[in-house]
Design a protein around this motif. Structure first.
Motif, PDB file in Angstrom:
ATOM      1  N   SER A  89       0.826  -1.218   0.000  1.00 43.82           N
ATOM      2  CA  SER A  89       0.000   0.000   0.000  1.00 43.82           C
ATOM      3  C   SER A  89       0.851   1.256   0.000  1.00 43.82           C
ATOM      4  O   SER A  89       0.571   2.199  -0.750  1.00 43.82           O
ATOM      5  N   LEU A  90       1.887   1.280   0.835  1.00 43.10           N
ATOM      6  CA  LEU A  90       2.763   2.459   0.870  1.00 43.10           C
ATOM      7  C   LEU A  90       3.426   2.684  -0.487  1.00 43.10           C
ATOM      8  O   LEU A  90       3.512   3.823  -0.973  1.00 43.10           O
ATOM      9  N   THR A  91       3.871   1.603  -1.098  1.00 45.87           N
ATOM     10  CA  THR A  91       4.513   1.703  -2.405  1.00 45.87           C
ATOM     11  C   THR A  91       3.533   2.204  -3.458  1.00 45.87           C
ATOM     12  O   THR A  91       3.858   3.087  -4.261  1.00 45.87           O
ATOM     13  N   ILE A  99       0.808   3.930  -2.978  1.00 43.60           N
ATOM     14  CA  ILE A  99       0.468   5.333  -2.709  1.00 43.60           C
ATOM     15  C   ILE A  99       1.513   6.227  -3.371  1.00 43.60           C
ATOM     16  O   ILE A  99       1.172   7.175  -4.079  1.00 43.60           O
ATOM     17  N   GLY A 100       2.788   5.909  -3.138  1.00 43.14           N
ATOM     18  CA  GLY A 100       3.856   6.687  -3.769  1.00 43.14           C
ATOM     19  C   GLY A 100       3.759   6.649  -5.280  1.00 43.14           C
ATOM     20  O   GLY A 100       3.821   7.687  -5.955  1.00 43.14           O
ATOM     21  N   TRP A 101       3.578   5.464  -5.849  1.00 45.80           N
ATOM     22  CA  TRP A 101       3.470   5.321  -7.294  1.00 45.80           C
ATOM     23  C   TRP A 101       2.267   6.089  -7.831  1.00 45.80           C
ATOM     24  O   TRP A 101       2.366   6.794  -8.822  1.00 45.80           O
ATOM     25  N   GLY A 102       1.138   5.958  -7.133  1.00 49.29           N
ATOM     26  CA  GLY A 102      -0.091   6.601  -7.594  1.00 49.29           C
ATOM     27  C   GLY A 102       0.011   8.114  -7.671  1.00 49.29           C
ATOM     28  O   GLY A 102      -0.589   8.740  -8.542  1.00 49.29           O
ATOM     29  N   PHE A 103       0.784   8.704  -6.778  1.00 49.77           N
ATOM     30  CA  PHE A 103       0.879  10.166  -6.794  1.00 49.77           C
ATOM     31  C   PHE A 103       2.098  10.663  -7.560  1.00 49.77           C
ATOM     32  O   PHE A 103       2.197  11.842  -7.859  1.00 49.77           O
ATOM     33  N   LEU A 104       3.016   9.774  -7.926  1.00 47.10           N
ATOM     34  CA  LEU A 104       4.128  10.155  -8.795  1.00 47.10           C
ATOM     35  C   LEU A 104       3.737  10.066 -10.269  1.00 47.10           C
ATOM     36  O   LEU A 104       4.303  10.751 -11.104  1.00 47.10           O
ATOM     37  N   LYS A 105       2.801   9.213 -10.584  1.00 46.16           N
ATOM     38  CA  LYS A 105       2.360   9.027 -11.971  1.00 46.16           C
ATOM     39  C   LYS A 105       1.098   9.855 -12.194  1.00 46.16           C
ATOM     40  O   LYS A 105       0.115   9.690 -11.479  1.00 46.16           O
ATOM     41  N   PRO A 106       1.097  10.739 -13.173  1.00 46.36           N
ATOM     42  CA  PRO A 106      -0.010  11.689 -13.353  1.00 46.36           C
ATOM     43  C   PRO A 106      -1.396  11.059 -13.511  1.00 46.36           C
ATOM     44  O   PRO A 106      -2.378  11.639 -13.080  1.00 46.36           O
ATOM     45  N   ASP A 107      -1.490   9.879 -14.090  1.00 43.01           N
ATOM     46  CA  ASP A 107      -2.803   9.290 -14.343  1.00 43.01           C
ATOM     47  C   ASP A 107      -3.155   8.141 -13.397  1.00 43.01           C
ATOM     48  O   ASP A 107      -4.003   7.315 -13.706  1.00 43.01           O
ATOM     49  N   ALA A 108      -2.545   8.085 -12.229  1.00 40.64           N
ATOM     50  CA  ALA A 108      -2.784   6.963 -11.317  1.00 40.64           C
ATOM     51  C   ALA A 108      -3.213   7.409  -9.918  1.00 40.64           C
ATOM     52  O   ALA A 108      -3.064   6.657  -8.963  1.00 40.64           O
ATOM     53  N   GLY A 159      -6.073   7.584  -8.673  1.00 35.17           N
ATOM     54  CA  GLY A 159      -7.112   6.705  -8.131  1.00 35.17           C
ATOM     55  C   GLY A 159      -6.525   5.539  -7.358  1.00 35.17           C
ATOM     56  O   GLY A 159      -7.009   5.189  -6.277  1.00 35.17           O
ATOM     57  N   ILE A 160      -5.468   4.948  -7.892  1.00 38.39           N
ATOM     58  CA  ILE A 160      -4.790   3.848  -7.194  1.00 38.39           C
ATOM     59  C   ILE A 160      -4.145   4.360  -5.912  1.00 38.39           C
ATOM     60  O   ILE A 160      -4.188   3.700  -4.870  1.00 38.39           O
ATOM     61  N   GLY A 161      -3.551   5.548  -5.975  1.00 37.44           N
ATOM     62  CA  GLY A 161      -2.946   6.135  -4.779  1.00 37.44           C
ATOM     63  C   GLY A 161      -3.981   6.355  -3.694  1.00 37.44           C
ATOM     64  O   GLY A 161      -3.770   6.005  -2.522  1.00 37.44           O
ATOM     65  N   THR A 162      -5.124   6.910  -4.077  1.00 41.03           N
ATOM     66  CA  THR A 162      -6.193   7.176  -3.109  1.00 41.03           C
ATOM     67  C   THR A 162      -6.757   5.874  -2.550  1.00 41.03           C
ATOM     68  O   THR A 162      -6.971   5.746  -1.337  1.00 41.03           O
ATOM     69  N   GLN A 163      -6.986   4.895  -3.415  1.00 40.95           N
ATOM     70  CA  GLN A 163      -7.488   3.597  -2.959  1.00 40.95           C
ATOM     71  C   GLN A 163      -6.540   2.989  -1.936  1.00 40.95           C
ATOM     72  O   GLN A 163      -6.974   2.421  -0.928  1.00 40.95           O
ATOM     73  N   ASN A 164      -5.254   3.118  -2.158  1.00 45.29           N
ATOM     74  CA  ASN A 164      -4.287   2.504  -1.260  1.00 45.29           C
ATOM     75  C   ASN A 164      -4.125   3.257   0.054  1.00 45.29           C
ATOM     76  O   ASN A 164      -3.629   2.679   1.020  1.00 45.29           O
ATOM     77  N   ILE A 165      -4.550   4.493   0.126  1.00 47.19           N
ATOM     78  CA  ILE A 165      -4.620   5.171   1.422  1.00 47.19           C
ATOM     79  C   ILE A 165      -5.645   4.456   2.299  1.00 47.19           C
ATOM     80  O   ILE A 165      -5.386   4.158   3.468  1.00 47.19           O
TER      81      ILE A 165
END
Length: 86
Positions: free
Chosen positions: A44-46, A48-57, A59-65
């Motif tokens: 999840s931590l990974t 979250i980082g990936w989701g907010f580093l990649k412009p179109d992801a 949703g995955i970052g938020t889901q993983n929070i």
């Protein structure tokens, strides 16, 4: 270089999540289930980082929070908290 790091985060998060799901689904006991939840936390931590580093992801970052909170509850239940006497 940064693209390789972002791609590494994506793949680690995906593989770690799959491994954690396998461990939890095997129901090998409290200790292994707790280890599965620890791996879920790292996934999840990974992601979250990936989701907010990649412009179109995002949703995955938020889901993983949300999943991080759920996984931390699992870590508490299976590793930190003593088993309730039955």
């Amino acid at each position: 270089m940064q693209q390789a790091i972002v791609q590494g985060l994506e793949w680690y998060g995906a593989v770690a999540g799959a491994v954690a799901a396998l461990i939890v689904s095997l129901d090998l006991g409290r200790r292994w289930t707790g280890i599965g939840f620890v791996i879920f936390v790292s996934s999840s931590l990974t992601l979250i980082g990936w989701g907010f580093l990649k412009p179109d992801a995002q949703g995955i970052g938020t889901q993983n929070i949300v999943l991080l909170i759920i996984n931390l509850i699992g870590v508490y239940r299976y590793i930190i908290r003593k088993k309730d006497p039955a």
